[in-house]
Design a protein around this motif. Structure first.
Motif, PDB file in Angstrom:
ATOM      1  N   ALA A 387       0.829  -1.208   0.000  1.00 15.71           N
ATOM      2  CA  ALA A 387       0.000   0.000   0.000  1.00 15.71           C
ATOM      3  C   ALA A 387       0.863   1.258   0.000  1.00 15.71           C
ATOM      4  N   ASP A 388       0.272   2.368  -0.450  1.00 17.84           N
ATOM      5  CA  ASP A 388       0.966   3.658  -0.416  1.00 17.84           C
ATOM      6  C   ASP A 388       0.979   4.228   0.997  1.00 17.84           C
ATOM      7  N   LEU A 389      -0.150   4.102   1.681  1.00 12.91           N
ATOM      8  CA  LEU A 389      -0.294   4.603   3.043  1.00 12.91           C
ATOM      9  C   LEU A 389      -0.847   3.475   3.911  1.00 12.91           C
ATOM     10  N   THR A 390      -0.557   3.545   5.198  1.00  5.51           N
ATOM     11  CA  THR A 390      -1.021   2.498   6.112  1.00  5.51           C
ATOM     12  C   THR A 390      -1.429   3.121   7.431  1.00  5.51           C
ATOM     13  N   LEU A 391      -2.543   2.638   7.975  1.00  9.85           N
ATOM     14  CA  LEU A 391      -2.911   2.953   9.349  1.00  9.85           C
ATOM     15  C   LEU A 391      -3.037   1.624  10.082  1.00  9.85           C
ATOM     16  N   LEU A 392      -2.076   1.325  10.923  1.00 10.26           N
ATOM     17  CA  LEU A 392      -2.076   0.067  11.664  1.00 10.26           C
ATOM     18  C   LEU A 392      -3.047   0.148  12.836  1.00 10.26           C
ATOM     19  N   THR A 393      -3.822  -0.912  13.025  1.00 14.44           N
ATOM     20  CA  THR A 393      -4.824  -0.896  14.095  1.00 14.44           C
ATOM     21  C   THR A 393      -4.237  -1.213  15.458  1.00 14.44           C
ATOM     22  N   ARG A 394      -3.084  -1.888  15.505  1.00 13.14           N
ATOM     23  CA  ARG A 394      -2.398  -2.199  16.772  1.00 13.14           C
ATOM     24  C   ARG A 394      -3.278  -3.001  17.723  1.00 13.14           C
ATOM     25  N   ALA A 395      -4.093  -3.891  17.179  1.00 11.06           N
ATOM     26  CA  ALA A 395      -5.006  -4.665  18.025  1.00 11.06           C
ATOM     27  C   ALA A 395      -4.305  -5.772  18.785  1.00 11.06           C
ATOM     28  N   GLY A 396      -3.079  -6.121  18.395  1.00  8.68           N
ATOM     29  CA  GLY A 396      -2.428  -7.279  18.969  1.00  8.68           C
ATOM     30  C   GLY A 396      -2.964  -8.549  18.336  1.00  8.68           C
ATOM     31  N   PRO A 397      -2.372  -9.693  18.645  1.00 12.10           N
ATOM     32  CA  PRO A 397      -2.807 -10.951  18.008  1.00 12.10           C
ATOM     33  C   PRO A 397      -4.280 -11.232  18.273  1.00 12.10           C
ATOM     34  N   GLU A 398      -4.998 -11.604  17.228  1.00 11.78           N
ATOM     35  CA  GLU A 398      -6.383 -12.042  17.368  1.00 11.78           C
ATOM     36  C   GLU A 398      -6.437 -13.500  16.910  1.00 11.78           C
ATOM     37  N   ILE A 399      -6.658 -14.395  17.861  1.00 14.99           N
ATOM     38  CA  ILE A 399      -6.575 -15.831  17.592  1.00 14.99           C
ATOM     39  C   ILE A 399      -7.946 -16.420  17.264  1.00 14.99           C
ATOM     40  N   GLY A 400      -8.996 -15.970  17.953  1.00  9.20           N
ATOM     41  CA  GLY A 400     -10.336 -16.470  17.669  1.00  9.20           C
ATOM     42  C   GLY A 400     -10.710 -16.219  16.219  1.00  9.20           C
ATOM     43  N   VAL A 401     -11.282 -17.219  15.571  1.00 13.77           N
ATOM     44  CA  VAL A 401     -11.626 -17.077  14.153  1.00 13.77           C
ATOM     45  C   VAL A 401     -12.664 -15.979  13.953  1.00 13.77           C
ATOM     46  N   ALA A 402     -13.643 -15.892  14.821  1.00 15.21           N
ATOM     47  CA  ALA A 402     -14.663 -14.842  14.720  1.00 15.21           C
ATOM     48  C   ALA A 402     -14.060 -13.527  15.208  1.00 15.21           C
ATOM     49  N   SER A 403     -13.925 -12.585  14.309  1.00  9.33           N
ATOM     50  CA  SER A 403     -13.211 -11.352  14.617  1.00  9.33           C
ATOM     51  C   SER A 403     -14.003 -10.461  15.574  1.00  9.33           C
ATOM     52  N   THR A 404     -13.316  -9.905  16.552  1.00  8.40           N
ATOM     53  CA  THR A 404     -13.937  -9.004  17.527  1.00  8.40           C
ATOM     54  C   THR A 404     -13.128  -7.709  17.647  1.00  8.40           C
ATOM     55  N   LYS A 405     -11.976  -7.780  18.288  1.00 13.07           N
ATOM     56  CA  LYS A 405     -11.202  -6.546  18.482  1.00 13.07           C
ATOM     57  C   LYS A 405     -10.622  -6.032  17.168  1.00 13.07           C
ATOM     58  N   ALA A 406     -10.442  -6.913  16.184  1.00 14.73           N
ATOM     59  CA  ALA A 406     -10.014  -6.416  14.874  1.00 14.73           C
ATOM     60  C   ALA A 406     -11.066  -5.483  14.300  1.00 14.73           C
ATOM     61  N   PHE A 407     -12.333  -5.836  14.475  1.00 18.09           N
ATOM     62  CA  PHE A 407     -13.435  -5.030  13.938  1.00 18.09           C
ATOM     63  C   PHE A 407     -13.494  -3.658  14.601  1.00 18.09           C
ATOM     64  N   THR A 408     -13.476  -3.618  15.917  1.00 14.34           N
ATOM     65  CA  THR A 408     -13.616  -2.332  16.604  1.00 14.34           C
ATOM     66  C   THR A 408     -12.389  -1.447  16.403  1.00 14.34           C
ATOM     67  N   THR A 409     -11.206  -2.045  16.277  1.00 19.46           N
ATOM     68  CA  THR A 409     -10.026  -1.207  16.005  1.00 19.46           C
ATOM     69  C   THR A 409     -10.020  -0.730  14.553  1.00 19.46           C
ATOM     70  N   GLN A 410     -10.531  -1.533  13.630  1.00 19.57           N
ATOM     71  CA  GLN A 410     -10.683  -1.053  12.250  1.00 19.57           C
ATOM     72  C   GLN A 410     -11.631   0.136  12.200  1.00 19.57           C
ATOM     73  N   LEU A 411     -12.741   0.048  12.928  1.00 17.51           N
ATOM     74  CA  LEU A 411     -13.680   1.170  12.969  1.00 17.51           C
ATOM     75  C   LEU A 411     -13.021   2.413  13.553  1.00 17.51           C
ATOM     76  N   THR A 412     -12.211   2.232  14.581  1.00 20.52           N
ATOM     77  CA  THR A 412     -11.513   3.372  15.189  1.00 20.52           C
ATOM     78  C   THR A 412     -10.568   4.018  14.189  1.00 20.52           C
ATOM     79  N   ALA A 413      -9.835   3.185  13.447  1.00 12.68           N
ATOM     80  CA  ALA A 413      -8.925   3.708  12.429  1.00 12.68           C
ATOM     81  C   ALA A 413      -9.694   4.448  11.333  1.00 12.68           C
ATOM     82  N   LEU A 414     -10.812   3.888  10.923  1.00  9.81           N
ATOM     83  CA  LEU A 414     -11.628   4.535   9.889  1.00  9.81           C
ATOM     84  C   LEU A 414     -12.202   5.859  10.383  1.00  9.81           C
ATOM     85  N   LEU A 415     -12.547   5.919  11.668  1.00  8.78           N
ATOM     86  CA  LEU A 415     -13.053   7.167  12.237  1.00  8.78           C
ATOM     87  C   LEU A 415     -11.984   8.257  12.165  1.00  8.78           C
TER      88      LEU A 415
END
Length: 609
Positions: A387-415
């Motif tokens: 990518a040209d630009l990156t905003l890292l979510t810094r959620a830390g490892p997400e092991i559970g297959v059903a995404s949780t903290k990845a989703f809320t940190t993505q929303l925070t980055a998008l905000l």
């Protein structure tokens, strides 16, 4: 969507391989296997249908001895999950291989090799690849030359780790389209699909680029690019610790990751705003120029990340007046595009290795979009590198297959991204509103997690249900989509989500007293409309469960049950309302006795189309 781990060391590597598989099992878990070569060139292979613990029970208490080995945990693409289709695959009795990806021309190659006298045991594309390499090896090529030559005949995506009984102490690793890292030790080297597999033995990693082939020995690594030239790839020190991928005191990784969301979101925000403004340096060098040029957004993502994009569209158009389109990545590359000048592509992926998203990124380059910004959780991933630009979510490892903290940190980055655009489009007050709301998110999520006991009690009413309907309006319709996805992923209850205003256009036919209907009801301009929609459900005898924030002032009655959700500023309301729906899916799944962290037929990192 498989896990690879390999090692060349002066010690017996089987314990390292087995622990690495346990840490990679989130990537696939329908079969597992290991091959180890000792100093005398004896190759020992064990494969099982089932999980890593099933493999361990076969191997232990007498693990195979040897300093070179490869191991694999699988998510099936070619061939049903069984012992024969499990990796590692071997050929000619001496070459063994593990593979992540898909070889698209395997059928044609299989026919040619069968005509040459080879016989195949499995249904997999992987056995074709190892046979192709073994054929060259048997005709005099050393292992590196055999693999390098064979790669030129393969079409598709792959990450390979290959060993030969004829050359103990050597391993060849290569990648195209699927991730592979080399772990650097003292007198030992390792490979894996993910750094998490190797954290107990090293924190130093080399990230292979697309087309790289690595010749790995105990004492060194030589890397060649796609053109066969020797290249140097930097050694990077991972900031992750081995403990970060442990469950701690939680029953499941998913529950741990739900509870980690306030801290994870705080990490996403850290150092990226000041005095009510977004700091553009957070997006990387050159961000100011590329953001200034953007007149439109094209968000591309899959699954949960796609739902994050849908919410971001509401934010972008409401607060920044910025036109925004959102598309599923697997569709994006397979249709014609009318590219609007000045359109910035935003690609979203937790792992940064999602095959469909990477393909969409590359297609956007071909089509001439203005640039690409990646929102991702893994700094060393392919998506971030391309990518040209990156905003890292810094959620830390997400092991559970059903995404949780990845989703809320993505929303925070998008905000944060939308806030940056609000200022650019002459709306500084909107930027300040969004930043003020974002700063309140960690505390609001803490309060949202605190409703767990009430949600767990509510979950008992879903246990014996086969179907569920989720409703939302505006920016909360994608929240309903995400809630329904979580429930179906881990509890196996069929769940669908609709904009509440669409009830009368079809879904209302499904409503009866056996159909639980979940509504997301924030205190916003659409609440009165939503309440009218809920009356439609009540009139048909539906069982209503309303997740309403405190400010909505709704109360449980004989017609429906209200679960209060902590209120927050309008921009972050979708993020807050997500958490109770995650908890609902989790507790329903626990009550139904499903495997919460490893739901059937799914895997965490989707590295194939």
């Amino acid at each position: 969507m498989c896990g690879i781990v390999g090692a060349c060391a002066q010690r017996d590597v089987a314990p390292v391989l087995l622990e690495g598989l346990r840490r990679l099992e989130y990537r696939g878990y329908d079969s597992a296997g290991m091959a180890v070569i000792d100093a005398d060139g004896h190759l020992s292979r064990t494969r099982v249908a089932g999980r890593v613990d099933d493999l361990a029970s076969v191997l232990e208490p007498q693990l195979p001895a040897g300093g070179t080995g490869i191991a694999h945990t699988r998510w099936a693409t070619h061939g049903v999950p069984n012992d024969v289709n499990a990796h590692p695959h071997t050929a000619a009795g001496e070459v063994a291989l593990v593979h992540n990806g898909i070889i698209e021309n395997h059928e044609r190659l299989r026919e040619r090799l069968e005509a040459a006298g080879y016989r195949f045991q499995s249904e997999t594309d992987t056995e074709v690849a190892v046979t192709l390499f073994a054929d060259r090896h048997s005709r005099g090529a050393d292992l590196f030359a055999a693999v390098q030559g064979g790669l030129s005949e393969l079409e598709g995506a792959y990450a390979f780790a290959v060993v030969s009984a004829r050359e103990p102490g050597r391993m060849i690793a290569c990648r195209r389209g699927s991730p592979l890292v080399i772990g650097v030790g003292i007198g030992e080297h390792f490979v894996a699909s993910d750094v998490a597999a190797l954290l107990p033995v090293t924190r130093q990693f080399i990230f292979l680029e697309d087309g790289d082939v690595a010749d790995i020995h105990r004492d060194g690594v030589a890397i060649y690019d796609a053109d066969g030239h020797t290249v140097e790839r930097p050694v990077r020190v991972s900031e992750l610790s081995a403990e970060s991928v442990e469950r701690g005191g939680y029953r499941h990784f998913m529950l741990k990751e739900i509870h980690e969301q306030p801290a994870a979101v705080a990490e996403t925000l850290e150092g990226r705003h000041a005095d009510g403004r977004v700091l553009e340096a957070a997006f990387g060098p050159g961000a100011e120029q590329l953001l200034d040029q953007a007149e439109r957004l094209q968000i591309v993502a899959c699954g949960t990340s796609y739902h994050a994009g849908l919410i971001a569209r509401f934010w972008a158009e409401t607060y920044a007046g910025l036109p925004c389109d959102v598309e599923v990545a697997s569709e994006f590359r397979y249709r014609a595009h009318a590219v609007t000048p000045g359109t910035l592509v935003v690609v979203i992926s937790q792992s940064g290795e999602t095959a469909d998203v990477l393909a969409a990124l590359r297609e956007s380059r071909r089509l001439g979009y203005a640039g690409v910004l990646a929102i991702c959780n893994v700094p060393e991933s392919s998506l971030v590198r391309e990518a040209d630009l990156t905003l890292l979510t810094r959620a830390g490892p997400e092991i559970g297959v059903a995404s949780t903290k990845a989703f809320t940190t993505q929303l925070t980055a998008l905000l944060l991204l939308v806030a940056a655009f609000a200022r650019r489009r002459g709306r500084p007050q909107s930027e300040q509103e969004l930043v003020r709301a974002a700063v309140q998110l960690p505390g609001a999520l803490e309060r949202a997690v605190a409703v767990e006991a009430q949600v767990a009690e509510l979950a008992e009413q879903f246990v014996d249900r086969a179907h569920a309907l989720f409703l939302g309006r505006g920016a909360h319709y994608p929240v309903a989509l995400e809630g329904s996805l979580k429930l179906k992923e881990i509890s196996y209850i069929h769940a669908e989500a609709y904009p509440a205003g669409e009830l009368k256009h079809g879904p209302l036919a499904l409503v009866d007293d056996g159909m639980p209907v979940v509504a997301v009801a924030p205190r916003d301009d659409l609440l009165d409309k939503l309440q009218s929609n809920l009356q439609e459900v009540r009139a048909r005898g539906g069982r209503l469960f309303v997740f309403a924030d405190d400010a909505a002032a709704l109360r449980s009655t004989g017609g429906y049950q209200v679960l209060p959700v902590p209120a927050g500023p309008d921009p972050i309301s979708p993020v807050i309302h997500t958490v109770p729906l995650q908890l609902l899916a989790y507790h329903v799944a626990v009550l139904r006795g499903t495997d919460v962290d490893k739901p059937r037929n799914l895997a965490k990192s989707v590295t194939v189309e």
